[in-house]
Design a protein around this motif. Sequence first.
Motif, PDB file in Angstrom:
ATOM      1  N   GLN A  71       0.809  -1.219   0.000  1.00  0.00           N
ATOM      2  CA  GLN A  71       0.000   0.000   0.000  1.00  0.00           C
ATOM      3  C   GLN A  71       0.842   1.269   0.000  1.00  0.00           C
ATOM      4  OE1 GLN A  71      -3.613   0.761   0.053  1.00  0.00           O
ATOM      5  NE2 GLN A  71      -3.376  -1.197  -0.975  1.00  0.00           N
ATOM      6  N   LEU A  72       2.088   1.178   0.439  1.00  0.00           N
ATOM      7  CA  LEU A  72       2.939   2.356   0.554  1.00  0.00           C
ATOM      8  C   LEU A  72       3.476   2.832  -0.794  1.00  0.00           C
ATOM      9  CD1 LEU A  72       5.158   1.271   3.604  1.00  0.00           C
ATOM     10  CD2 LEU A  72       2.938   2.441   3.652  1.00  0.00           C
ATOM     11  N   PHE A  73       3.296   2.061  -1.838  1.00  0.00           N
ATOM     12  CA  PHE A  73       3.979   2.334  -3.103  1.00  0.00           C
ATOM     13  C   PHE A  73       3.030   2.823  -4.188  1.00  0.00           C
ATOM     14  CE2 PHE A  73       7.025  -0.317  -0.928  1.00  0.00           C
ATOM     15  CZ  PHE A  73       8.252   0.193  -1.338  1.00  0.00           C
ATOM     16  N   MET A  74       3.544   3.750  -5.008  1.00  0.00           N
ATOM     17  CA  MET A  74       2.836   4.232  -6.192  1.00  0.00           C
ATOM     18  C   MET A  74       3.824   4.264  -7.359  1.00  0.00           C
ATOM     19  SD  MET A  74       0.642   7.734  -6.908  1.00  0.00           S
ATOM     20  CE  MET A  74      -0.872   7.160  -6.114  1.00  0.00           C
ATOM     21  N   PRO A  75       3.857   3.200  -8.161  1.00  0.00           N
ATOM     22  CA  PRO A  75       4.787   3.138  -9.284  1.00  0.00           C
ATOM     23  C   PRO A  75       4.179   3.688 -10.574  1.00  0.00           C
ATOM     24  CG  PRO A  75       3.690   1.045  -9.073  1.00  0.00           C
ATOM     25  CD  PRO A  75       3.159   1.920  -7.958  1.00  0.00           C
ATOM     26  N   VAL A  76       5.044   3.832 -11.576  1.00  0.00           N
ATOM     27  CA  VAL A  76       4.622   3.994 -12.963  1.00  0.00           C
ATOM     28  C   VAL A  76       4.561   2.600 -13.573  1.00  0.00           C
ATOM     29  CG1 VAL A  76       5.174   4.990 -15.205  1.00  0.00           C
ATOM     30  CG2 VAL A  76       5.812   6.207 -13.117  1.00  0.00           C
ATOM     31  N   LEU A  77       3.462   2.293 -14.242  1.00  0.00           N
ATOM     32  CA  LEU A  77       3.346   1.055 -14.998  1.00  0.00           C
ATOM     33  C   LEU A  77       3.311   1.414 -16.482  1.00  0.00           C
ATOM     34  CD1 LEU A  77       0.738  -0.832 -12.790  1.00  0.00           C
ATOM     35  CD2 LEU A  77       3.233  -0.905 -12.688  1.00  0.00           C
ATOM     36  N   TYR A  78       3.759   0.510 -17.309  1.00  0.00           N
ATOM     37  CA  TYR A  78       4.006   0.841 -18.714  1.00  0.00           C
ATOM     38  C   TYR A  78       2.977   0.195 -19.623  1.00  0.00           C
ATOM     39  CZ  TYR A  78       8.338   2.713 -16.949  1.00  0.00           C
ATOM     40  OH  TYR A  78       9.250   3.456 -16.246  1.00  0.00           O
ATOM     41  N   GLY A  79       2.472   0.982 -20.584  1.00  0.00           N
ATOM     42  CA  GLY A  79       1.548   0.472 -21.565  1.00  0.00           C
ATOM     43  C   GLY A  79       0.213   1.179 -21.546  1.00  0.00           C
ATOM     44  N   ALA A  80      -0.563   0.933 -22.582  1.00  0.00           N
ATOM     45  CA  ALA A  80      -1.835   1.609 -22.774  1.00  0.00           C
ATOM     46  C   ALA A  80      -3.020   0.830 -22.223  1.00  0.00           C
ATOM     47  CB  ALA A  80      -2.060   1.882 -24.267  1.00  0.00           C
ATOM     48  N   ALA A  81      -2.797  -0.407 -21.809  1.00  0.00           N
ATOM     49  CA  ALA A  81      -3.892  -1.249 -21.313  1.00  0.00           C
ATOM     50  C   ALA A  81      -3.396  -2.100 -20.153  1.00  0.00           C
ATOM     51  CB  ALA A  81      -4.432  -2.145 -22.428  1.00  0.00           C
ATOM     52  N   ALA A  82      -4.302  -2.437 -19.263  1.00  0.00           N
ATOM     53  CA  ALA A  82      -3.935  -3.209 -18.075  1.00  0.00           C
ATOM     54  C   ALA A  82      -3.384  -4.580 -18.436  1.00  0.00           C
ATOM     55  CB  ALA A  82      -5.140  -3.346 -17.146  1.00  0.00           C
ATOM     56  N   GLY A  94       9.353  -7.936 -13.221  1.00  0.00           N
ATOM     57  CA  GLY A  94       9.384  -9.387 -13.354  1.00  0.00           C
ATOM     58  C   GLY A  94       8.097  -9.986 -13.883  1.00  0.00           C
ATOM     59  N   VAL A  95       7.165  -9.148 -14.306  1.00  0.00           N
ATOM     60  CA  VAL A  95       5.918  -9.591 -14.934  1.00  0.00           C
ATOM     61  C   VAL A  95       5.643  -8.673 -16.115  1.00  0.00           C
ATOM     62  CG1 VAL A  95       4.875 -10.623 -12.875  1.00  0.00           C
ATOM     63  CG2 VAL A  95       4.567  -8.201 -13.321  1.00  0.00           C
ATOM     64  N   GLY A  96       4.879  -9.164 -17.078  1.00  0.00           N
ATOM     65  CA  GLY A  96       4.762  -8.447 -18.333  1.00  0.00           C
ATOM     66  C   GLY A  96       3.704  -7.376 -18.417  1.00  0.00           C
ATOM     67  N   THR A  97       2.644  -7.498 -17.614  1.00  0.00           N
ATOM     68  CA  THR A  97       1.520  -6.574 -17.768  1.00  0.00           C
ATOM     69  C   THR A  97       1.282  -5.779 -16.488  1.00  0.00           C
ATOM     70  OG1 THR A  97      -0.223  -8.049 -16.973  1.00  0.00           O
ATOM     71  CG2 THR A  97       0.424  -8.271 -19.292  1.00  0.00           C
ATOM     72  N   PRO A  98       0.670  -4.594 -16.608  1.00  0.00           N
ATOM     73  CA  PRO A  98       0.307  -3.855 -15.399  1.00  0.00           C
ATOM     74  C   PRO A  98      -0.584  -4.652 -14.463  1.00  0.00           C
ATOM     75  CG  PRO A  98       0.188  -2.405 -17.299  1.00  0.00           C
ATOM     76  CD  PRO A  98       0.422  -3.790 -17.838  1.00  0.00           C
ATOM     77  N   ALA A  99      -1.539  -5.386 -15.007  1.00  0.00           N
ATOM     78  CA  ALA A  99      -2.451  -6.160 -14.155  1.00  0.00           C
ATOM     79  C   ALA A  99      -1.696  -7.204 -13.340  1.00  0.00           C
ATOM     80  CB  ALA A  99      -3.529  -6.820 -15.009  1.00  0.00           C
ATOM     81  N   ILE A 111       0.575   5.913 -10.954  1.00  0.00           N
ATOM     82  CA  ILE A 111       0.554   7.252 -11.524  1.00  0.00           C
ATOM     83  C   ILE A 111       0.704   7.140 -13.032  1.00  0.00           C
ATOM     84  CG2 ILE A 111       3.032   7.548 -11.051  1.00  0.00           C
ATOM     85  CD1 ILE A 111       2.456  10.570 -10.745  1.00  0.00           C
ATOM     86  N   LEU A 112      -0.052   7.947 -13.763  1.00  0.00           N
ATOM     87  CA  LEU A 112      -0.092   7.871 -15.221  1.00  0.00           C
ATOM     88  C   LEU A 112       0.827   8.923 -15.848  1.00  0.00           C
ATOM     89  CD1 LEU A 112      -3.953   7.530 -15.830  1.00  0.00           C
ATOM     90  CD2 LEU A 112      -2.290   5.727 -15.281  1.00  0.00           C
ATOM     91  N   PHE A 113       1.499   8.527 -16.934  1.00  0.00           N
ATOM     92  CA  PHE A 113       2.349   9.438 -17.691  1.00  0.00           C
ATOM     93  C   PHE A 113       2.257   9.131 -19.185  1.00  0.00           C
ATOM     94  CE2 PHE A 113       4.587   9.855 -13.632  1.00  0.00           C
ATOM     95  CZ  PHE A 113       4.838  11.227 -13.601  1.00  0.00           C
ATOM     96  N   PRO A 114       2.271  10.171 -20.016  1.00  0.00           N
ATOM     97  CA  PRO A 114       2.320   9.920 -21.462  1.00  0.00           C
ATOM     98  C   PRO A 114       3.573   9.149 -21.877  1.00  0.00           C
ATOM     99  CG  PRO A 114       1.710  12.205 -21.025  1.00  0.00           C
ATOM    100  CD  PRO A 114       2.130  11.615 -19.708  1.00  0.00           C
ATOM    101  N   TRP A 115       4.735   9.474 -21.265  1.00  0.00           N
ATOM    102  CA  TRP A 115       5.977   8.818 -21.681  1.00  0.00           C
ATOM    103  C   TRP A 115       6.008   7.342 -21.321  1.00  0.00           C
ATOM    104  CZ3 TRP A 115       8.151   6.907 -17.342  1.00  0.00           C
ATOM    105  CH2 TRP A 115       8.038   7.618 -16.143  1.00  0.00           C
ATOM    106  N   ALA A 116       5.098   6.910 -20.450  1.00  0.00           N
ATOM    107  CA  ALA A 116       4.994   5.481 -20.119  1.00  0.00           C
ATOM    108  C   ALA A 116       3.980   4.778 -21.013  1.00  0.00           C
ATOM    109  CB  ALA A 116       4.609   5.304 -18.663  1.00  0.00           C
ATOM    110  N   GLY A 117       3.449   5.496 -21.989  1.00  0.00           N
ATOM    111  CA  GLY A 117       2.465   4.915 -22.897  1.00  0.00           C
ATOM    112  C   GLY A 117       1.071   4.833 -22.333  1.00  0.00           C
TER     113      GLY A 117
END
Length: 435
Positions: A71-82, A94-99, A111-117
């Motif tokens: 719960q303490l963490f807020m990362p950037v995840l990469y890609g346009a879909a979960a 170590g896993v391929g998808t945000p989900a 947190i969402l960013f355009p540069w992360a897709g």
Amino acid sequence: MAVITTVVAGCAASGAAAPAASGPARKDRAADAAVTSAPAAPATPAAPSTPKPSGVEAVLASMSVEEKVGQLFMPVLYGAAAEETSGENQARFGVGTPAKMIAKYRPGGVILFPWAGNVKNVRQVVALTNGLQKASPEIPLLIAADQENGRVSRLAPLVSDLPGASVIGSTGDPSLARRAAEATGVELRALGVNLDFAPVADVNVNPRNPVIGPRAYGSDPRKVAPMVAAAVRGFHDAGIASTAKHFPGHGDTSVDSHTGLPVIKHSRAQWDRLDAPPFAAAIAENVDAIMSAHVVMPKLDPSGDPATLSKPILTGLLRKKLGFDGVVSTDALDMAGVRERYGDGEVAVRAILAGADLLLMPPDYPKAYRAVLEAVKSGRIPADRLDESVRRLLTLKDARGLLEKAPVADPAEAERVLRSEEHRKLARLINSRAR
């Protein structure tokens, strides 16, 4: 002596073993009804299911240590879909998808960013945020964006092109700050974003400031404070969480904390007069979160540590002096200003010990996660200290209607709300009154 006298209490996997893919469930499935084979005998009634815990304390009590640390963490995840596979996600988590990352680590938010897709078009963002929430069914996510408007506008060009803080500040009218924040909040909420890292509460007293500048409402704390308070009200009018940043103040720097470690030589009296008033005003409006600054203020803490890692600043000044008991978020932990003295795992631990609750964008997520988990298990981070932070995060989620069930964003509603004529008219009004 402080001038603030009245404040109402509430900004590469290393290869070691990763946490378990999922924590313990917080609800049991109902037992299937047992039916006897004798025709005259009634069916055995189903065993009652264990209800999902409700309320902050019940949810907190049901969580494992691993889930609490997540719960303490807020990362950037990469890609346009979960469910989109990304080599960047694979390399970092170590896993391929945000989900799958969410299922593995159970973070408190993203947190969402355009540069992360993450930001392509309205329907894509709505599908992404809904998919991310679906991947965290037990405790909904904080989904955040840096949408200050003006120079920092991570969801442009999807959202309305509203003026930045310096333009709003030049109008001298806090009601316009409130209306702009509400309009921004309404659009973010329609996209499935529930936390904005705004407003900027810094007072830009240094005209050579390379990182704040027009992101601030101005250079006079007496004028900036009511603008910040009004913006917090506006975000709350829209039903989303807001964050005042960057505590204890980033307005008098000539170094960008993204690339170096600024030192601000304000005395305690100067801080009380110049830096503190906008944060006190935000706290009086029950701001949800306050973001720390990666700046050194040797007159406030002579250790040489940036404020993000400073207990005298985050706990002493922010918690005890200003009375803030909401969520303290670090600024991004991948910035140079916080990485000069310690490794990426140690930085995460020291931020929690200093008083932070939310660890934003650690550059090596597995290392930071393991470091915090090991610090909790060793007792370096006491169990009650961990619970304090998790409780604050759950309370924020509860206050914004996110604890029990995440809202589902509607793409048609988002297309109707974003860049609406009403919001474009507001932008024109603000620009017409700017001086």
